[in-house]
Design a protein around this motif. Structure first.
Motif, PDB file in Angstrom:
ATOM      1  N   PRO A 297       0.835  -1.219   0.000  1.00  0.00           N
ATOM      2  CA  PRO A 297       0.000   0.000   0.000  1.00  0.00           C
ATOM      3  C   PRO A 297       0.860   1.255   0.000  1.00  0.00           C
ATOM      4  N   ALA A 298       0.331   2.327  -0.583  1.00  0.00           N
ATOM      5  CA  ALA A 298       1.073   3.585  -0.674  1.00  0.00           C
ATOM      6  C   ALA A 298       0.116   4.759  -0.518  1.00  0.00           C
ATOM      7  N   PHE A 299       0.667   5.854  -0.029  1.00  0.00           N
ATOM      8  CA  PHE A 299      -0.096   7.090   0.156  1.00  0.00           C
ATOM      9  C   PHE A 299       0.679   8.240  -0.475  1.00  0.00           C
ATOM     10  N   THR A 300      -0.049   9.216  -0.952  1.00  0.00           N
ATOM     11  CA  THR A 300       0.589  10.391  -1.533  1.00  0.00           C
ATOM     12  C   THR A 300      -0.132  11.649  -1.094  1.00  0.00           C
ATOM     13  N   ALA A 301       0.628  12.713  -0.976  1.00  0.00           N
ATOM     14  CA  ALA A 301       0.024  14.024  -0.809  1.00  0.00           C
ATOM     15  C   ALA A 301      -0.646  14.411  -2.127  1.00  0.00           C
ATOM     16  N   PRO A 302      -1.603  15.342  -2.119  1.00  0.00           N
ATOM     17  CA  PRO A 302      -2.187  15.800  -3.389  1.00  0.00           C
ATOM     18  C   PRO A 302      -1.084  16.313  -4.306  1.00  0.00           C
ATOM     19  N   GLN A 303      -1.156  15.942  -5.575  1.00  0.00           N
ATOM     20  CA  GLN A 303      -0.113  16.306  -6.530  1.00  0.00           C
ATOM     21  C   GLN A 303      -0.707  17.034  -7.735  1.00  0.00           C
ATOM     22  N   PRO A 304       0.104  17.808  -8.469  1.00  0.00           N
ATOM     23  CA  PRO A 304      -0.352  18.367  -9.743  1.00  0.00           C
ATOM     24  C   PRO A 304      -0.803  17.237 -10.676  1.00  0.00           C
ATOM     25  N   ASP A 305      -1.720  17.543 -11.558  1.00  0.00           N
ATOM     26  CA  ASP A 305      -2.319  16.508 -12.419  1.00  0.00           C
ATOM     27  C   ASP A 305      -1.273  15.691 -13.166  1.00  0.00           C
TER      28      ASP A 305
ATOM     29  N   ALA B 234       1.256   2.864  -9.916  1.00  0.00           N
ATOM     30  CA  ALA B 234       0.572   2.096  -8.878  1.00  0.00           C
ATOM     31  C   ALA B 234      -0.284   0.994  -9.494  1.00  0.00           C
ATOM     32  N   SER B 235      -0.962   1.309 -10.577  1.00  0.00           N
ATOM     33  CA  SER B 235      -1.817   0.326 -11.242  1.00  0.00           C
ATOM     34  C   SER B 235      -1.001  -0.850 -11.767  1.00  0.00           C
ATOM     35  N   GLN B 236       0.159  -0.548 -12.326  1.00  0.00           N
ATOM     36  CA  GLN B 236       1.023  -1.603 -12.873  1.00  0.00           C
ATOM     37  C   GLN B 236       1.482  -2.580 -11.808  1.00  0.00           C
ATOM     38  N   LEU B 237       1.647  -2.085 -10.578  1.00  0.00           N
ATOM     39  CA  LEU B 237       2.168  -2.922  -9.491  1.00  0.00           C
ATOM     40  C   LEU B 237       1.087  -3.350  -8.499  1.00  0.00           C
ATOM     41  N   LYS B 238      -0.194  -3.142  -8.896  1.00  0.00           N
ATOM     42  CA  LYS B 238      -1.311  -3.506  -8.021  1.00  0.00           C
ATOM     43  C   LYS B 238      -1.169  -2.865  -6.636  1.00  0.00           C
ATOM     44  N   VAL B 239      -0.749  -1.604  -6.636  1.00  0.00           N
ATOM     45  CA  VAL B 239      -0.583  -0.837  -5.406  1.00  0.00           C
ATOM     46  C   VAL B 239      -1.863  -0.067  -5.120  1.00  0.00           C
ATOM     47  N   ASN B 240      -2.357  -0.197  -3.905  1.00  0.00           N
ATOM     48  CA  ASN B 240      -3.515   0.594  -3.481  1.00  0.00           C
ATOM     49  C   ASN B 240      -3.007   1.981  -3.090  1.00  0.00           C
ATOM     50  N   LEU B 241      -3.077   2.925  -4.017  1.00  0.00           N
ATOM     51  CA  LEU B 241      -2.565   4.277  -3.802  1.00  0.00           C
ATOM     52  C   LEU B 241      -3.701   5.187  -3.352  1.00  0.00           C
ATOM     53  N   GLN B 242      -3.534   5.817  -2.187  1.00  0.00           N
ATOM     54  CA  GLN B 242      -4.545   6.712  -1.658  1.00  0.00           C
ATOM     55  C   GLN B 242      -3.971   8.116  -1.479  1.00  0.00           C
ATOM     56  N   VAL B 243      -4.789   9.114  -1.740  1.00  0.00           N
ATOM     57  CA  VAL B 243      -4.398  10.513  -1.585  1.00  0.00           C
ATOM     58  C   VAL B 243      -4.835  10.986  -0.195  1.00  0.00           C
ATOM     59  N   VAL B 244      -3.914  11.543   0.555  1.00  0.00           N
ATOM     60  CA  VAL B 244      -4.229  12.013   1.908  1.00  0.00           C
ATOM     61  C   VAL B 244      -4.518  13.514   1.878  1.00  0.00           C
ATOM     62  N   GLN B 245      -5.194  13.974   2.888  1.00  0.00           N
ATOM     63  CA  GLN B 245      -5.512  15.393   3.027  1.00  0.00           C
ATOM     64  C   GLN B 245      -4.829  15.950   4.274  1.00  0.00           C
ATOM     65  N   PRO B 246      -4.651  17.249   4.356  1.00  0.00           N
ATOM     66  CA  PRO B 246      -4.004  17.826   5.539  1.00  0.00           C
ATOM     67  C   PRO B 246      -4.822  17.584   6.800  1.00  0.00           C
TER      68      PRO B 246
END
Length: 563
Positions: A268-276, A286-298
């Motif tokens: 699993p992985a998390f990211t801060a909001p990023q530019p498009d 993330a899709s290629q590696l079957k990673v559940n990528l979630q965007v976190v908020q402040p």
């Protein structure tokens, strides 16, 4: 030179003590080195059957009595900062696994290490500090690897929230350094500076049996030496921006691709909001590696139950939010805790709040009062230290500086020549203006070491006429063009270098501090920014009432040209 090796085995660990004995005609040292003392304590505690007497027999041999000798050995390593590739045997990424094997860190040992891995352009060090503090408050034994260090290389290695002791550092350092020296060759040369420090960190964390190792990526991600961890528990990506474009790529998409290189299959992985542009690449990887990528908020103040974060600045609420997701996922993965709810009205668990409130990281939004004032008629001088060195971080650096309500505001600035001052300085000046902060004077100084060694104790000269100030004069020219427009008038050379009503160039930081103390007769706030190394130099000042302007710790400008 006679080399003696003892192979020590227990069911839980294996360690080789290699001691080089000097020729018999040589005089024996009269005191035992720090790493020898550490070996005695480590072996007596961890290796049961191996007696202190056996070590005493080899006491005359040593690898260097002092911390300075270890730092000199460290400084001898290459500081190459280009990307790994397969064209150079010593630069290929796969060689990292050879180093780990040499240090008895086989794949099984590395898989046992429960790692949280964090990449990003800005905020990843703060995110790691928050994460470590949270998990430490839950009672876990923590190991934290960060970079760069500001004053002492031991800052990179934290055990349970504290920089590794000099004694432990020397013990682990010499064991790893000598082992690599003995077993590397033309095919597998000595590791470069950062790769050695990363391998050393893994050895420290494994030997100290930490419950969790939090790793901050040095440069990029995909080919960074910390990425030799094959199966972290969770990964994080802090805010992305333009930095190290000569290595990572000239677009946000390319940079994001390098950072996403830390993603592992199914982890699993998390990211801060990023530019498009960056987010699209992260999602694709993330899709290629079957990673559940979630965007976190402040986080919000409600989440903290009214407590303040241990690191200042509004931007830290985003880093704290990422840290909460990383820490809670790690806890959940090892079966200790459900992920806390982060609805707008929820409050974090008490240990989360305490961890976030007590986190610390040097050189990020710190306020330091000058403890030495030459004249009683001089006003107070307060330094606001922030190692911001990208356009994006320049936008948040003054976010607290405006609260220092001193009458005179001064900028003390330098950045590395690989960065573009035409991006950095306008961002900084405009953002400060938005906060109502206008600088009366800008001071430009070199942040360079005299001896170019890592963490050596040395005095910097107050005024070295041989220092090349061409880069500082370039910075001054950019600043003057911002203040006066492109036709900023030329000023004649002053005592300390190029001088004008709005800016000055000094040959050293000590000269700039001296000028501040001698010339500023009203209370002043000084924003020190542009480079973590510049912040490190100011932080290294210790007041000596017999010598007013003394630098007690040197620093290495090449230590980490990474983030």
């Amino acid at each position: 030179m006679l080399a003696v090796s003892f192979l020590l085995r227990t069911t839980s660990c294996r360690l080789i003590l290699h001691i080089s004995l000097p020729p018999l005609c040589s005089s024996l040292p009269t005191r035992r080195p720090h790493h020898y003392q550490l070996a005695c304590s480590l072996f007596s505690e961890n290796l049961g059957g191996f007696s202190k007497k056996d070590i005493d027999m080899a006491a005359p041999g040593h690898n260097g009595d002092s911390y300075e000798e270890a730092l000199a050995a460290l400084s001898s390593l290459s500081m190459k900062r280009s990307h790994a590739d397969n064209t150079d045997k010593g630069d290929r990424f796969e060689i990292l696994y050879d180093y780990l094997n040499i240090l008895d860190l086989e794949e099984e040992d590395m898989l046992k290490m429960k790692v949280i891995h964090v990449a990003g352009t800005k905020g990843k060090g703060s995110t790691c500090a928050f994460t470590e503090s949270i998990l430490r408050n839950y009672g876990f034994r923590t190991g934290l690897l960060t970079s760069p260090h500001l004053i002492d290389v031991r800052e990179r290695f934290r055990l349970d929230g504290v920089d590794i002791s000099e004694e432990k550092f020397l013990g682990y350092f010499w064991w790893c350094y000598n082992r690599l020296k003995e077993r590397t060759n033309e095919e597998i040369p000595m590791p470069t500076y950062f790769r050695f420090l990363t391998s050393l960190a893994f050895k420290i964390f494994a030997a100290e049996k930490v419950d969790v190792a939090i790793l901050e990526v040095g440069l990029g991600g995909r080919l960074d030496s910390t990425n030799s961890v094959r199966k972290p528990v969770v990964c994080g990506i802090s805010s992305l921006g333009y930095d190290h474009m000569d290595i990572l790529g000239d677009t946000l998409g390319k940079i994001a691709g390098e950072k996403a290189g830390i993603f592992k299959l199914g982890v699993p992985a998390f990211t801060a909001p990023q530019p498009d542009e960056a987010m699209r690449v992260l999602e694709e990887k993330a899709s290629q590696l079957k990673v559940n990528l979630q965007v976190v908020q402040p986080l919000t103040t409600r989440h903290l139950g009214g407590q303040k974060l241990g690191l200042d600045g509004e931007h830290q609420y985003l880093n704290a939010g990422l840290a909460v997701s990383l820490a809670s996922t790690w806890l959940q993965q090892i079966g200790k805790l459900e992920v806390p709810s982060l609805t707008q009205k929820s409050t974090l668990p008490e240990k989360f709040i305490k961890g976030l409130a007590t986190a610390s990281l040097q050189g990020r939004g710190q306020v330091v009062s000058d403890q030495f004032i030459e004249s009683r008629t001089s006003g107070d001088i307060v330094f606001y230290l922030d190692g911001a060195h990208t356009p994006e971080s320049m936008e948040v650096s003054p976010n607290g500086f405006h609260l220092l309500l001193k009458e005179t505001r001064i900028l003390l600035f330098n950045c590395m020549s690989v960065r573009d001052p035409n991006l950095l300085l306008p961002h900084l000046r405009n953002t400060c203006a938005n906060y109502g902060v206008h600088f009366k004077k800008a001071l430009f100084v070199p942040n360079m070491s005299v001896y170019h060694k890592v963490g050596t104790a040395a005095d910097l000269p107050e005024n070295d006429p041989h220092v090349d100030l061409s880069w500082q004069l370039t910075l001054q020219k950019v600043w003057e063009s911002l203040v006066h427009g492109e036709r900023g008038k030329e000023e004649e050379r002053g005592k300390y270098g190029e001088s004008s009503r709005n800016s000055e160039v000094f040959t050293s930081l000590s000269e700039a501090i001296k000028w501040l103390r001698d010339s500023v007769h009203e209370s002043s706030s000084v924003l020190v920014t542009g480079s973590l190394h510049l912040v490190a130099t100011r932080r290294s000042w210790k007041v000596d009432m017999r010598r007013s302007y003394r630098v007690d710790r040197d620093f290495e400008i090449l230590t980490c040209l990474a983030e």
